[in-house]
Design an enzyme around this catalytic site. Sequence first.
Site, mmCIF file in Angstrom:
data_model
loop_
_atom_site.group_PDB
_atom_site.id
_atom_site.type_symbol
_atom_site.label_atom_id
_atom_site.label_comp_id
_atom_site.label_asym_id
_atom_site.label_seq_id
_atom_site.Cartn_x
_atom_site.Cartn_y
_atom_site.Cartn_z
ATOM 1 N N SER A 3 0.740 -1.212 -0.070
ATOM 2 C CA SER A 3 -0.016 -0.115 0.000
ATOM 3 C C SER A 3 0.887 1.287 0.104
ATOM 4 C CB SER A 3 -0.895 -0.048 1.291
ATOM 5 O OG SER A 3 -2.121 0.945 0.882
ATOM 6 N N ASP A 13 -9.128 -4.672 -6.205
ATOM 7 C CA ASP A 13 -8.610 -3.591 -4.941
ATOM 8 C C ASP A 13 -9.830 -2.509 -4.839
ATOM 9 O OD1 ASP A 13 -7.542 -1.856 -3.301
ATOM 10 O OD2 ASP A 13 -5.630 -2.143 -4.239
ATOM 11 N N HIS A 38 -7.574 -5.278 -1.806
ATOM 12 C CA HIS A 38 -6.181 -4.596 -1.144
ATOM 13 C C HIS A 38 -5.305 -5.657 -0.397
ATOM 14 C CE1 HIS A 38 -3.808 -1.052 -0.720
ATOM 15 N NE2 HIS A 38 -4.017 -1.252 0.768
#
Length: 906
Positions: A720, A794, A828
Amino acid sequence: MTASRFNRLVPVNSALAEDSSTSGNGSANAFVTLTEEDDDNVAIGVKYRAPPPEIRDIVDAPPLPALSFSPLRDKILFLKRRSLPPLAELARPEEKLAGIRIDGKCNTRSRMSFYTGIGIHQLMPDGSLGPEKEVRGFPDGAKINFVSWSNDGNHLAFTVRFEEEESSSSKLRVWVADVETGTARPLFQSPDIYLNAVFDNYVWVDNSTLLVCTIPMSRGEPPKKPLVPSGPKIQSNEQKTVVQVRTFQDLLKDEYDEDLFDYYATSQLVLASLDGTVKEVGSPAVYTSMDPSPDEKYILISSIHRPYSFIVPCGRFPKKVDVWTADGKFVRELCDLPVAENIPIAFNSVRKGMRSINWRADKPSTLYWAETQDEGDAKVEVSPRDIIYTQPAEPLEGEQPEILHKLDLRYGGISWCDDSLALVYESWYKTRRTRTWVISPGSKDVSPRILFDRSSEDVYSDPGSPMLRRTPAGTYVIAKLRKENDNGTYVLLNGNGATPEGNIPFLDLFDINTGSKERIWESNKEKYYESVVALMSDQKEGNIHLNDLKILTSKESKTENTQYYIQSWPDRKSCQITDFPHPYPQLASLQKEMIRYQRKDGVQLTATLYLPPGYDPSKDGSLPCLVWSYPGEFKSKDAAGQVRGSPNQFAGIGPTSALLWLARRFAILSGPTIPIIGEGNEEANDRYVEQLVSSAEAAVEEVIRRGVAHPNKIAVGGHSYGAFMTANLLAHAPHLFSCGIARSGAYNRTLTPFGFQNEDRTLWEATNTYVEMSPFISANKIKKPILLIHGEEDNNPGTLTMQSDRFFNALKGHGALCRLVILPFESHGYAARESIMHVLWETDRWLQKHCMLNTSEVSPDIDSSKDGEGKEVTDSENKAVAAGGGVPFQVKVINVITFLSFGPGA
């Protein structure tokens, strides 16, 4: 709360998501040596692969159970879990609506993990656990969720579903179990009543009655998508309203999506008693929460309704909050808030109107809430900024809400005790200021006073938080303590105890009136890391005598798994109540050290250095090293330099943890502080790249100085915002690293124009910052190998899959050595076993090729090589690839390998 301490302890009424053998020595002998042609075929293959056994065995180790204590603290549930789910579960269809994802087959949020069984243990007087009593009665193979105790601790409620056919799961049904016998049965006699768990699911109204969100019996088939739309999709701002929103995903797109959202999210509330009585209450609606009052006479009901929005998720849809009686009769409407599309992006901005509406934990049926005085805009200067109001559930005619307290910062919650004591919290992100007020809710003649006023970043000054005791009504209030022959008003402050040597958790007996403290418990700081988890002597109402104090603590060390203990006063007797085995004994003797070093601007930095079991620097020399981190933002250098965490905490290893590469004989530098500091009027991101590079240089210099890391074999990675960091470091500090691994990142900040991470200026307000921070703009500078991994689905704001796809194309367009792996069905974070194993295989292969076997001639003198990229030479004679087995699923892999050579002085 650190993962190692609390990953198995769950609160009541929780639906816990899952956490996260032969042992190899990590040498090259664990690999298959292939020809260059064979290696390229493996590299671009379309089958899932698995990492070598030394990594795979750790990931596949069976997970330990989660724990839940009974309301009377006399029993413990062991909630049993499975290992990683198969990809087939993620492949089930899901509806992406209003910012959430729904499993239409189950009528729940999609991808719910579950428990496989429930064991009940009696907590014996001597602190030991009695034999396990297995909850039984539900079908074999059942998936269990939403486990909840009744307030008297006599019953458990939970939901059950099971596989109907391959890749398909049934809808949820509510079951109840008698705790004494362990016998379970369905709550509803009718087999046609199913739970709707898209939002709230069920709640105990009293010890024998539950209020349940059910799928309306009259609901038919889902709406059909029209073959031909009724018209174009139109959005309008003809009123010139300023609407700035972050990059939300999975939003409603058209009328069909609105109808589909209503179909799945609409519930019929049903009151169900343990004796079989069933009663529908209210009309079908999109109910989002149900909260009974402490006296069980009322229920606070929240719902959302049309008109919906196409630009914000459902949390900002029009919201209605009502008070009902416990038997389902409407009492009054508290508020009906319009859609909140225009909440400013500045931090501490909030929705207009009543918010944070709750019952007072210390009163039978008194409500309280906050209302902003700045129109919800954090940029507006006003005093007070928030006002807290309180009012009975059924006020007398004409009775207005009473002002409880006024705040100049943003309201952050209340800890209730009684009419003489409550603690009110407020904070402000821009300044990192946080304040705690002492108020006397029942005494208007007692003026509020500030108890603590400090910086939230200053962890060394954190006094701790008040411990709460459970009331018979199931609420939690501040625990008051008393001492012999002492009339003082004492509370317990439970703190992390941050110090320059690491966290040393503590428990202080604190006189709320005088501010005097007495430390009555502290963690062993020589070898162990201990912490206070919960109060265990709260079965009775009223103040707790110090000699009757009983607490639950956790205890762990660098190499010993977390165990739980009961500590009792006055003799401080400690009884161990769990004996969990080491989850990965092959790494039981890993070496862990918290290290400190300095950035060139004087900022003190901290990192945790892990070394493989049995590593001897004099014999083994320097190792390949993986640096894995995530940047943080601070307002001062002093705060950025403070130590967080403990050197004695257990090394918890999740399924995608960088620590897995200890089994491959890598040194791991985990969580080196990458502080981005914005002092005074300066914003942290104004010097993002400069500070990022400086922090990374300091970390690399330190591991090289210690002799544990080979200067040519240091890789960097992150997930991330850590992936964003990784790409920037390869672009702006190529002299530091041999390669990078970037997972689920965002690389082009112009695609998130209304703020990202902790940046609340827009692209048009801080154009240079957005551009300079974007590694996409610097793709032409990236010459070191970079592995990009991203979930195809995601749903995290800003990190849409397109970010990696476009970044890869930019890299490829400049001839970079890069690889893009897109994981089907993953979001994610990654969940399926096939996906996780493949991520580990890809990462291991990348580290072996471009870090461990790196033969580039890079000078170990970092300063002398900063202006050049170094010479990249790939040894085609030693292509080492993990020998992993494929499984019958496809993974999208795009591979570009360009052999780069640079002239002198490049």
